[in-house]
Design a protein around this motif. Sequence first.
Motif, short mmCIF file in Angstrom:
data_model
loop_
_atom_site.label_atom_id
_atom_site.label_comp_id
_atom_site.label_asym_id
_atom_site.label_seq_id
_atom_site.Cartn_x
_atom_site.Cartn_y
_atom_site.Cartn_z
N ILE A 164 -2.59 -3.05 5.36
CA ILE A 164 -1.82 -2.23 6.41
C ILE A 164 -0.74 -0.90 5.45
N GLY A 165 -1.25 -0.74 4.43
CA GLY A 165 -0.76 0.44 3.65
C GLY A 165 1.28 0.80 3.64
N SER A 166 1.73 -0.29 3.46
CA SER A 166 3.03 -0.46 3.55
C SER A 166 3.76 0.04 2.01
N VAL A 167 4.59 0.80 2.19
CA VAL A 167 5.52 1.40 1.24
C VAL A 167 6.31 0.23 0.74
N LEU A 168 6.97 0.01 2.33
CA LEU A 168 8.01 -1.78 2.16
C LEU A 168 7.64 -2.09 1.27
N LEU A 169 6.34 -3.24 1.77
CA LEU A 169 5.41 -4.14 1.24
C LEU A 169 5.44 -4.40 0.34
N PHE A 170 5.21 -3.16 -0.68
CA PHE A 170 4.82 -2.73 -2.14
C PHE A 170 5.71 -2.43 -2.50
N LYS A 171 7.05 -1.52 -2.67
CA LYS A 171 7.51 -2.16 -3.86
C LYS A 171 8.28 -3.56 -3.50
#
Length: 237
Positions: A164-171
């Motif tokens: 996915i490459g989601s920044v929100l999910l990474f945070k």
Amino acid sequence: MDFLDRNINFNALLKFSHISHSTQQHLKRVYSSFAVCMLVAAAGAYVNVVLQLLQGSFLSFAGSLGMMIWLMCTPHSQETEKKRLGMLAGFAFFSGVGLGPVLNLCISINPSIIPTAFLGTSVIFICFSLSALYAQRRSFLFLGGILLSALSLLLLSSLVNIFIGSVLLFKMHMYIGLLVMCGFVLFDTQLIIEKAEHGDKDYVWHCVDLFLDFITIFRKLMVILAMNEKEKKKERK
């Protein structure tokens, strides 16, 4: 006021009456080994960042994993104690080398992130360790199943985020992971006490548990601070 005149009995604060004397001696060996591991890990990080002799993250991962498996397969005894301590030092060294990429990232953004993250990790580790030591025995052992389930979900989310490459999910992964690791400090500390009370005095392996907790918290805190600092720099532009 009368309460300002009261003397604090620091000796009483350092007494753990609910923990047997033999277990207290065991904990001293665990934390002494932990302190040595921190120094060796710092040397490993120095080798990676400053001397740039070991740059491969795969090499550090393979080295730390190999040392851990070797340590796990070597039984705890007086004859193998020095040998296992050497394995522990090797594991700590390669773990420090493995921090190189994150340290380099922090240096490129703001070098002050590293001491800030280390200080924050030390405060978190000390506070949660003391909470586990002073709390009633076995009071935090119920967290084991919850923490392992949360860790499994975090692993699954990280695998999904590769695609996915989601920044929100990474945070979210970083912040929740930090909270989970704080829980592991509570759980692992009380689990070590219970194991020692029941005759398991393998202080070398118990040191590995706490060392992994500290390193993981330190890594996540550095990444969180680096992300926040990067966002601040973008806002200033």
